[in-house]
Design an enzyme around this catalytic site. Structure first.
Site, short mmCIF file in Angstrom:
data_model
loop_
_atom_site.label_atom_id
_atom_site.label_comp_id
_atom_site.label_asym_id
_atom_site.label_seq_id
_atom_site.Cartn_x
_atom_site.Cartn_y
_atom_site.Cartn_z
NE ARG A 18 30.75 16.76 9.51
CZ ARG A 18 31.52 16.95 10.73
NH1 ARG A 18 31.97 18.24 11.10
NH2 ARG A 18 31.86 16.29 11.59
CG ASN A 36 27.54 17.51 10.61
OD1 ASN A 36 27.49 17.18 9.53
ND2 ASN A 36 28.28 16.77 11.76
#
Length: 89
Positions: A18, A36
């Site tokens: 990320r 996530n």
């Protein structure tokens, strides 16, 4: 302006995916987010000009150094006009 949602599967959590996605999106001038998911995938939405979105989708296909991407499922979503890219969840 276009927006795409990508579901990235493989070894993509716990490897900085990320944060690296955010850095790449900011480099390309894209808005959106990286999240996530509970199923172990990373969900990424990206918005911007078509060429930059395509470059980001190409990056998502391999991700950062320690990631192992098995698949990327891409779908169109309506543009939201966002300029910032955030890490969600």
């Amino acid at each position: 302006m276009i927006r795409r949602r990508a579901i990235v599967r493989g070894m993509v959590q716990g490897v900085g995916f990320r944060y690296n996605a955010r850095a790449e999106a900011m480099r390309l001038g894209l808005g959106g987010y990286a999240l996530n998911r509970a199923d172990g995938a990373v969900e990424v939405e990206i918005e911007g000009d078509a060429a930059s979105v395509e470059r980001m989708l190409a990056w998502l296909a391999h991700g950062p150094m320690f990631a192992k991407v098995d698949s990327v499922d891409v779908s169109d979503v309506p543009p939201m006009g966002g300029k910032d890219f955030r890490i969600a969840g």
